[in-house]
Design a protein around this motif. Structure first.
Motif, PDB file in Angstrom:
ATOM      1  N   THR A 176       0.809  -1.223   0.000  1.00 55.41           N
ATOM      2  CA  THR A 176       0.000   0.000   0.000  1.00 55.41           C
ATOM      3  C   THR A 176       0.842   1.273   0.000  1.00 55.41           C
ATOM      4  N   PRO A 177       1.881   1.433   0.869  1.00 53.25           N
ATOM      5  CA  PRO A 177       2.685   2.662   0.828  1.00 53.25           C
ATOM      6  C   PRO A 177       3.346   2.890  -0.535  1.00 53.25           C
ATOM      7  N   ALA A 178       3.876   1.819  -1.125  1.00 53.60           N
ATOM      8  CA  ALA A 178       4.510   1.956  -2.436  1.00 53.60           C
ATOM      9  C   ALA A 178       3.479   2.334  -3.490  1.00 53.60           C
ATOM     10  N   ARG A 179       2.284   1.743  -3.395  1.00 57.66           N
ATOM     11  CA  ARG A 179       1.225   2.063  -4.357  1.00 57.66           C
ATOM     12  C   ARG A 179       0.772   3.512  -4.221  1.00 57.66           C
ATOM     13  N   LEU A 180       0.685   4.003  -2.994  1.00 62.30           N
ATOM     14  CA  LEU A 180       0.283   5.395  -2.780  1.00 62.30           C
ATOM     15  C   LEU A 180       1.310   6.356  -3.361  1.00 62.30           C
ATOM     16  N   LEU A 181       2.601   6.033  -3.198  1.00 64.24           N
ATOM     17  CA  LEU A 181       3.644   6.893  -3.764  1.00 64.24           C
ATOM     18  C   LEU A 181       3.568   6.898  -5.287  1.00 64.24           C
ATOM     19  N   THR A 182       3.318   5.720  -5.878  1.00 63.60           N
ATOM     20  CA  THR A 182       3.176   5.647  -7.330  1.00 63.60           C
ATOM     21  C   THR A 182       1.968   6.445  -7.797  1.00 63.60           C
ATOM     22  N   LEU A 183       0.864   6.318  -7.080  1.00 64.14           N
ATOM     23  CA  LEU A 183      -0.346   7.062  -7.416  1.00 64.14           C
ATOM     24  C   LEU A 183      -0.105   8.566  -7.300  1.00 64.14           C
ATOM     25  N   LEU A 184       0.582   8.970  -6.251  1.00 63.93           N
ATOM     26  CA  LEU A 184       0.868  10.387  -6.056  1.00 63.93           C
ATOM     27  C   LEU A 184       1.757  10.926  -7.171  1.00 63.93           C
ATOM     28  N   SER A 185       2.734  10.148  -7.573  1.00 65.13           N
ATOM     29  CA  SER A 185       3.617  10.566  -8.657  1.00 65.13           C
ATOM     30  C   SER A 185       2.829  10.762  -9.946  1.00 65.13           C
ATOM     31  N   LEU A 186       1.879   9.881 -10.217  1.00 65.38           N
ATOM     32  CA  LEU A 186       1.049  10.021 -11.414  1.00 65.38           C
ATOM     33  C   LEU A 186       0.166  11.266 -11.335  1.00 65.38           C
ATOM     34  N   LEU A 187      -0.430  11.506 -10.178  1.00 68.90           N
ATOM     35  CA  LEU A 187      -1.342  12.641 -10.025  1.00 68.90           C
ATOM     36  C   LEU A 187      -0.620  13.981 -10.095  1.00 68.90           C
ATOM     37  N   GLN A 188       0.670  14.002  -9.782  1.00 70.25           N
ATOM     38  CA  GLN A 188       1.416  15.259  -9.837  1.00 70.25           C
ATOM     39  C   GLN A 188       1.767  15.663 -11.260  1.00 70.25           C
ATOM     40  N   MET A 244       1.083  23.288   0.922  1.00 73.72           N
ATOM     41  CA  MET A 244       1.739  22.422  -0.048  1.00 73.72           C
ATOM     42  C   MET A 244       2.244  21.162   0.638  1.00 73.72           C
ATOM     43  N   PRO A 245       1.661  20.017   0.334  1.00 70.93           N
ATOM     44  CA  PRO A 245       2.170  18.757   0.894  1.00 70.93           C
ATOM     45  C   PRO A 245       3.452  18.353   0.178  1.00 70.93           C
ATOM     46  N   PRO A 246       4.144  17.334   0.677  1.00 66.54           N
ATOM     47  CA  PRO A 246       5.400  16.909   0.045  1.00 66.54           C
ATOM     48  C   PRO A 246       5.200  16.510  -1.418  1.00 66.54           C
ATOM     49  N   LEU A 247       6.194  16.844  -2.234  1.00 66.49           N
ATOM     50  CA  LEU A 247       6.173  16.470  -3.644  1.00 66.49           C
ATOM     51  C   LEU A 247       6.919  15.168  -3.854  1.00 66.49           C
ATOM     52  N   VAL A 248       6.555  14.465  -4.894  1.00 71.06           N
ATOM     53  CA  VAL A 248       7.285  13.278  -5.321  1.00 71.06           C
ATOM     54  C   VAL A 248       7.897  13.593  -6.679  1.00 71.06           C
ATOM     55  N   LEU A 249       9.225  13.558  -6.768  1.00 68.47           N
ATOM     56  CA  LEU A 249       9.933  13.901  -7.991  1.00 68.47           C
ATOM     57  C   LEU A 249      10.570  12.670  -8.610  1.00 68.47           C
ATOM     58  N   ASP A 250      10.541  12.596  -9.945  1.00 65.37           N
ATOM     59  CA  ASP A 250      11.308  11.531 -10.581  1.00 65.37           C
ATOM     60  C   ASP A 250      12.757  11.991 -10.708  1.00 65.37           C
ATOM     61  N   ASP A 251      13.613  11.105 -11.218  1.00 65.97           N
ATOM     62  CA  ASP A 251      15.050  11.406 -11.273  1.00 65.97           C
ATOM     63  C   ASP A 251      15.344  12.668 -12.071  1.00 65.97           C
ATOM     64  N   GLU A 252      14.730  12.797 -13.254  1.00 67.34           N
ATOM     65  CA  GLU A 252      15.018  13.949 -14.114  1.00 67.34           C
ATOM     66  C   GLU A 252      14.578  15.244 -13.462  1.00 67.34           C
ATOM     67  N   GLU A 253      13.426  15.231 -12.807  1.00 69.52           N
ATOM     68  CA  GLU A 253      12.922  16.443 -12.149  1.00 69.52           C
ATOM     69  C   GLU A 253      13.825  16.844 -10.994  1.00 69.52           C
ATOM     70  N   ALA A 254      14.269  15.862 -10.208  1.00 69.64           N
ATOM     71  CA  ALA A 254      15.126  16.171  -9.062  1.00 69.64           C
ATOM     72  C   ALA A 254      16.453  16.767  -9.523  1.00 69.64           C
ATOM     73  N   VAL A 255      17.030  16.202 -10.587  1.00 72.24           N
ATOM     74  CA  VAL A 255      18.297  16.722 -11.107  1.00 72.24           C
ATOM     75  C   VAL A 255      18.117  18.137 -11.634  1.00 72.24           C
ATOM     76  N   ALA A 256      17.032  18.385 -12.357  1.00 73.25           N
ATOM     77  CA  ALA A 256      16.788  19.712 -12.930  1.00 73.25           C
ATOM     78  C   ALA A 256      16.658  20.767 -11.836  1.00 73.25           C
TER      79      ALA A 256
END
Length: 329
Positions: free
Chosen positions: A5-17, A70-82
């Motif tokens: 469930t925690p991993a699924r929520l993080l994946t869902l949050l990443s998609l919604l962002q 603003m709640p915490p953001l979830v960034l992918d690798d490219e976004e974090a590097v940028a």
């Protein structure tokens, strides 16, 4: 199917962002769960403070919208590097718009970056050179992030310091605030060896080290780090009092000035204002900064600033074909 469930929520949050609306069926397919599970996960995100908006319809779409906080953001690798590269590029100079909050954000981001992404950020920054780098001395972003983390965590900071006359020393401090003047960064801190408050130019700091020792923050005498820095500059022998009159309302001038210069005093009719500021930067630099404000002004004091402004005006006039002829032309 994602059963964690925690991993699924993080994946869902990443998609919604991602700025789009996601149909419930597409989210269910991406996550490998039922639409009912997606609805439950959406409710969990809402409970955590994420403002997820649902639209009615056969498929039922979901979108992450702006909320009150603003709640915490979830960034992918490219976004974090940028983001890290952008913050590091700006943090090296005390440019307008890049203040302590930006440096704190960089410190937080670099603290959680995986090693592989840290290497990418460092490699990319080393391989690029900005066309413009500001008119202040450059500073290693790592120096600022170490300082920002000790300020935020109330952690004692040790560093080597080179004074204006070249004297070198080691300092153990309780850091209070980082202050950007628009050209330089300064650290306001309590110097434990001297048992007093001090200001340090960050471009003269080297080997910053967070000791890990926590401390209870002391009360700053002036209540404001910017005001303490202003008074510290006033006490220096190389500082001077600048008096400048502007043919514009005080609020207009204040919006274009850096806060460390002080607040302009409005005239009775509100159509003009006067600025009185203690400055440690050179009169040549201040004259150029005043000229860039885009407001008519008159320098009243000191005489050195009046002369520098006069020379700058003549030089600019010659550059456009006006004023005196260029010697030797």
């Amino acid at each position: 199917m994602t059963t964690d469930t925690p991993a699924r929520l993080l994946t869902l949050l990443s998609l919604l962002q991602t700025p789009r609306e996601w149909p419930g069926g597409e989210l269910a397919e991406r996550l490998g769960v039922s639409r009912r599970t997606v609805r439950r996960d959406i409710d969990r995100l809402r409970e955590l403070g994420y403002p997820v908006q649902a639209t009615m319809g056969a498929d039922g779409g979901y979108r992450l919208v702006a909320g009150k906080a603003m709640p915490p953001l979830v960034l992918d690798d490219e976004e974090a590097v940028a983001i890290a590269v952008g913050l590091r590029a700006g943090a090296g100079h005390a440019v307008e718009g890049v203040d302590e909050a930006s440096v704190r954000a960089l410190a937080k981001l670099e603290q959680v970056l995986p090693g592989r992404l840290r290497h990418r950020v460092a490699t990319l920054q080393a391989a690029t050179t900005p066309l413009t780098s500001g008119d202040g001395p450059s500073i290693a972003p790592e120096t600022l992030t170490v300082m920002a983390s000790t300020v935020a965590g109330h952690e004692r900071l040790r560093f080597a310091y080179r004074a204006g006359d070249g004297t070198e020393s080691r300092r153990l401090t309780e850091p209070y605030r980082l202050v950007s003047t628009g050209r330089r960064w300064y650290l306001v801190a309590y110097d434990l060896d001297r048992d007093d408050w001090r200001t340090f130019r960050v471009d003269r700091v080297s080997e910053p080290f967070a000791t890990g020792a926590r401390f209870a923050p002391r009360e700053l005498p002036t209540g404001s780090a910017a005001e303490f820095l202003r008074r510290s500059m006033h006490r220096r022998s190389d500082s001077y009092e600048a008096v400048v009159a502007f043919a514009a309302p005080a609020e207009v001038v204040a919006s274009r000035l850096r806060g460390w210069l002080g607040t302009p005093e409005a005239s009775e009719d509100g159509a003009s204002c006067v600025l009185r500021a203690t400055v440690s930067d050179s009169p040549e630099w201040l004259a150029a900064r005043l000229a860039l404000l885009g407001v008519e002004f008159t320098v009243r004091a000191p005489a050195s600033l009046v002369e520098c402004t006069r020379q700058l005006a003549a030089r600019l006039g010659r550059a456009t074909g006006g004023g005196d002829a260029v010697p030797g032309a």
